[in-house]
Design a protein around this motif. Structure first.
Motif, PDB file in Angstrom:
ATOM      1  N   ARG A   1       8.683  -2.070   2.869  1.00 49.67           N
ATOM      2  CA  ARG A   1       7.868  -3.048   2.129  1.00 49.67           C
ATOM      3  C   ARG A   1       8.089  -2.907   0.637  1.00 49.67           C
ATOM      4  N   VAL A   2       8.390  -1.712   0.169  1.00 46.28           N
ATOM      5  CA  VAL A   2       8.505  -1.448  -1.271  1.00 46.28           C
ATOM      6  C   VAL A   2       9.813  -2.014  -1.827  1.00 46.28           C
ATOM      7  N   SER A   3      10.925  -1.631  -1.198  1.00 47.29           N
ATOM      8  CA  SER A   3      12.230  -2.029  -1.725  1.00 47.29           C
ATOM      9  C   SER A   3      12.817  -3.243  -1.029  1.00 47.29           C
ATOM     10  N   GLY A   4      12.317  -3.557   0.172  1.00 43.44           N
ATOM     11  CA  GLY A   4      12.895  -4.639   0.961  1.00 43.44           C
ATOM     12  C   GLY A   4      14.152  -4.217   1.684  1.00 43.44           C
ATOM     13  N   GLU A   5      14.557  -2.956   1.504  1.00 40.53           N
ATOM     14  CA  GLU A   5      15.789  -2.464   2.109  1.00 40.53           C
ATOM     15  C   GLU A   5      15.659  -2.388   3.625  1.00 40.53           C
ATOM     16  N   LYS A   6      16.731  -2.822   4.306  1.00 37.16           N
ATOM     17  CA  LYS A   6      16.776  -2.785   5.776  1.00 37.16           C
ATOM     18  C   LYS A   6      17.806  -1.750   6.201  1.00 37.16           C
ATOM     19  N   LYS A   7      17.404  -0.807   7.064  1.00 30.67           N
ATOM     20  CA  LYS A   7      18.297   0.271   7.497  1.00 30.67           C
ATOM     21  C   LYS A   7      18.354   0.330   9.016  1.00 30.67           C
ATOM     22  N   MET A   8      19.523   0.684   9.517  1.00 27.23           N
ATOM     23  CA  MET A   8      19.662   1.021  10.928  1.00 27.23           C
ATOM     24  C   MET A   8      19.648   2.544  11.013  1.00 27.23           C
ATOM     25  N   ILE A   9      18.713   3.095  11.776  1.00 25.60           N
ATOM     26  CA  ILE A   9      18.682   4.548  11.911  1.00 25.60           C
ATOM     27  C   ILE A   9      18.616   4.936  13.386  1.00 25.60           C
TER      28      ILE A   9
ATOM     29  N   LEU B   1       8.796   7.523   4.375  1.00 24.97           N
ATOM     30  CA  LEU B   1       7.450   7.305   3.822  1.00 24.97           C
ATOM     31  C   LEU B   1       7.292   8.050   2.495  1.00 24.97           C
ATOM     32  N   ASP B   2       7.807   9.283   2.443  1.00 25.07           N
ATOM     33  CA  ASP B   2       7.769  10.039   1.184  1.00 25.07           C
ATOM     34  C   ASP B   2       8.546   9.315   0.095  1.00 25.07           C
ATOM     35  N   ASP B   3       9.701   8.764   0.455  1.00 21.08           N
ATOM     36  CA  ASP B   3      10.508   8.028  -0.511  1.00 21.08           C
ATOM     37  C   ASP B   3       9.766   6.796  -1.019  1.00 21.08           C
ATOM     38  N   ALA B   4       9.103   6.092  -0.095  1.00 24.05           N
ATOM     39  CA  ALA B   4       8.374   4.886  -0.481  1.00 24.05           C
ATOM     40  C   ALA B   4       7.227   5.217  -1.433  1.00 24.05           C
ATOM     41  N   GLN B   5       6.528   6.312  -1.153  1.00 24.39           N
ATOM     42  CA  GLN B   5       5.436   6.744  -2.023  1.00 24.39           C
ATOM     43  C   GLN B   5       5.949   6.995  -3.439  1.00 24.39           C
TER      44      GLN B   5
ATOM     45  N   LEU C   1       0.824  -1.210   0.000  1.00 26.57           N
ATOM     46  CA  LEU C   1       0.000   0.000   0.000  1.00 26.57           C
ATOM     47  C   LEU C   1       0.856   1.258   0.000  1.00 26.57           C
ATOM     48  N   PRO C   2       0.564   2.218  -0.880  1.00 25.41           N
ATOM     49  CA  PRO C   2       1.257   3.505  -0.834  1.00 25.41           C
ATOM     50  C   PRO C   2       1.040   4.164   0.529  1.00 25.41           C
ATOM     51  N   PRO C   3       2.067   4.760   1.104  1.00 28.68           N
ATOM     52  CA  PRO C   3       1.938   5.337   2.448  1.00 28.68           C
ATOM     53  C   PRO C   3       0.766   6.299   2.621  1.00 28.68           C
ATOM     54  N   LYS C   4       0.468   7.103   1.593  1.00 28.44           N
ATOM     55  CA  LYS C   4      -0.589   8.095   1.760  1.00 28.44           C
ATOM     56  C   LYS C   4      -1.964   7.462   1.962  1.00 28.44           C
ATOM     57  N   VAL C   5      -2.157   6.247   1.475  1.00 28.82           N
ATOM     58  CA  VAL C   5      -3.473   5.620   1.563  1.00 28.82           C
ATOM     59  C   VAL C   5      -3.462   4.379   2.461  1.00 28.82           C
ATOM     60  N   ALA C   6      -2.325   4.113   3.103  1.00 34.36           N
ATOM     61  CA  ALA C   6      -2.235   2.950   3.994  1.00 34.36           C
ATOM     62  C   ALA C   6      -2.844   3.283   5.353  1.00 34.36           C
ATOM     63  N   PRO C   7      -3.846   2.519   5.795  1.00 35.14           N
ATOM     64  CA  PRO C   7      -4.431   2.781   7.120  1.00 35.14           C
ATOM     65  C   PRO C   7      -3.385   2.731   8.236  1.00 35.14           C
ATOM     66  N   THR C   8      -2.435   1.807   8.136  1.00 39.94           N
ATOM     67  CA  THR C   8      -1.289   1.770   9.033  1.00 39.94           C
ATOM     68  C   THR C   8      -0.045   1.985   8.192  1.00 39.94           C
ATOM     69  N   GLN C   9       0.672   3.045   8.462  1.00 43.04           N
ATOM     70  CA  GLN C   9       1.876   3.367   7.674  1.00 43.04           C
ATOM     71  C   GLN C   9       3.121   2.692   8.232  1.00 43.04           C
ATOM     72  N   VAL C  10       3.134   2.496   9.540  1.00 39.55           N
ATOM     73  CA  VAL C  10       4.300   1.918  10.211  1.00 39.55           C
ATOM     74  C   VAL C  10       3.830   0.932  11.263  1.00 39.55           C
ATOM     75  N   VAL C  11       4.450  -0.252  11.294  1.00 40.12           N
ATOM     76  CA  VAL C  11       4.198  -1.196  12.379  1.00 40.12           C
ATOM     77  C   VAL C  11       5.492  -1.361  13.159  1.00 40.12           C
TER      78      VAL C  11
END
Length: 482
Positions: free
Chosen positions: A369-377, A390-394, A285-295
């Motif tokens: 979810r889009v790229s599968g990329e895993k980041k440590m932030i 989220l903007d990048d994923a959109q 789901l695109p972040p702008k329309v995803a009921p849950t953006q982050v779990v």
């Protein structure tokens, strides 16, 4: 690992059977269930919340452009449909009728609303008396019923949810400007909010809305190469005004008929979202329309659970305060691996993992979810970083869908070429068309493709009709469609 394989196997791969993949996905993601009435579905909260976000965004756009919401009855007298012949002929095969109520046979049959032009026309005739009453710009959020023979959840159901706008104007120029303004609102919304690229254009006469002078559409392509009409806007001329006597005293003190428009999108946008962005793992789901953006998922041994969960909840509050739609799953009865797969299948754009080592390092793990990329932030300024991701994923989702559209949007010179290519690689095909209904019909009969629209922008102009080779009056996009 065995549990993960079993989970993935519950969704049919797209390459094996796209329709089965679609049904598996929407059922597994808990978006809907079938009702006991043929062709009707129940929107479960996971599915209905997507519609609420669509509704909220579009509703504001309509209000920003001077439209107001109202509500019209769902029962429409049969006599209303007789006032505009082309309109009733277009909808008659799909109309359900109420013939009895309270044990009594009705004097006049009542149609259950397939669309509201007739009811709106009747009311506008009462409300519009002078040019000072114009423009009248009303939108309605409602359900409609069209008794479809072949149904598919969200994309084509006997009852569906939608918005329908109806406006009345003093002049043709104003009404046409309105129709095009709405078309642009739809384009911008579908592309920027839903991350679905579209082809914008005008419908051919045979495909226009029953009773309209001109119909304009935004057309999207699904991952199986089929088209979906994502939204339409109609300039109705004065036909409905004449049929329903919508007259007003103009500025010259003379009686004139109003120029009207109508326009709408429906819950087929949800089906489009799923088919454009989903993959073999399920929804995306695109972040702008995803009921849950982050779990957020706390992980680690039981002895650290309380400490990790407390930190997770602290970070959750920061994200929520920043307007991010976020949830925490700290259920100890499900393994982290099960949760990872579950939320990936449900299409949640970002997953945050937090364990004891992450706490020591003042970091979190974020998985896209889009790229599968895993980041440590860093946990510092977490909300700001997540909003950026989220903007990048959109944007990534739009870019990916646009690339697919571009790859599946080609041109052909002849009907034989169209027939051959559409069997090998479904998609959008641009071709010249002489303007005759017979040539358009022949394309449909021989290839199964319908004209989607006459695009506003054409890069590779075709000068000859693909059927008869006469001079092309228009370039048309053809595709097989839902």
């Amino acid at each position: 690992m065995g549990k993960n394989k079993k989970f993935v196997s519950e969704i049919t791969p797209q390459s094996e059977d796209f329709s089965k993949w679609y049904i598996d996905t929407i059922k597994k993601a808990d978006l809907m269930d079938y009702s006991p009435v043929r062709g009707c579905i129940v929107f479960k909260p996971e599915g209905y919340e997507i519609w609420e976000l669509i509704q909220r965004e579009l509703d504001q756009k309509f209000k920003d452009t001077g439209h107001r919401n109202a509500y019209f009855p769902m029962f429409i007298p049969e006599s209303f449909f007789q006032k505009e012949k082309e309109h009733v002929e277009g909808f008659n095969p799909e109309l359900p009728w109420v013939t009895e109520a309270g044990g009594d046979i009705l004097e006049e049959r009542l149609a259950i609303r397939p669309t509201s032009e007739t009811m709106v026309g009747h009311m506008y005739a009462k409300w519009i008396q002078s040019y000072r009453d114009l423009p009248l710009k009303i939108n309605q959020w409602a359900s409609v019923v069209r008794w479809e023979k072949r149904t598919l959840p969200f994309l084509r159901t006997s009852e569906f949810l939608w918005q329908e706008g109806h406006t009345a104007h003093e002049t043709e120029a104003e009404a046409r400007e309105e129709a095009m303004q709405i078309l642009e609102i739809y384009r911008e919304f579908v592309e920027n909010f839903l991350a679905i690229p579209v082809i914008v254009g005008e419908k051919t006469p045979s495909e226009k809305f029953p009773g309209a002078n001109n119909t304009y559409s935004v057309e999207a392509i699904m991952k199986d190469g089929k088209a979906v009409q994502a939204g339409t806007s109609h300039y109705m001329g004065t036909r409905f005004a004449e049929a329903f006597d919508i007259q007003f005293l103009d500025q010259n003190n003379e009686q004139a008929y109003a120029h009207t428009t109508s326009w709408g999108v429906s819950t087929r946008l949800i089906g489009s979202l799923i088919m454009v962005h989903g993959d073999d793992r399920g929804l995306s789901l695109p972040p702008k329309v995803a009921p849950t953006q982050v779990v957020m998922i706390p992980i680690g041994p039981a002895k650290t659970r309380e400490q990790v969960t407390a930190k997770t909840n602290e970070l959750y509050s920061q994200l929520k305060a920043a307007g991010i739609r976020v949830k925490v799953d700290d259920n100890p009865d499900q393994s982290p691996g099960w949760k990872f797969n579950e939320y990936e299948m449900r299409g949640i754009p970002l997953r945050i993992e937090l364990g004891p080592r992450d706490m020591e390092n003042n970091q979190v793990v974020v998985v896209s979810r889009v790229s599968g990329e895993k980041k440590m932030i860093s946990q510092d300024n977490l909300a700001e970083q997540i909003l950026h991701m989220l903007d990048d994923a959109q944007q990534q989702m739009y870019n990916k869908a646009k690339q697919f559209l571009d790859e599946r949007y080609t041109s052909v010179d002849t009907l034989d070429e169209l027939k051959q290519q559409i069997e090998e690689n479904r998609g959008f095909y641009l071709a010249g068309w002489c303007g005759s209904a017979s040539c358009e019909h022949q394309v449909k009969e021989e290839s199964g493709a319908t004209s989607r629209n006459i695009p506003c922008e054409v890069k590779d102009y075709k000068s000859k009709c693909l059927v008869c080779s006469e001079e092309a009056k228009h370039n048309v996009v053809f595709a097989r469609a839902y």
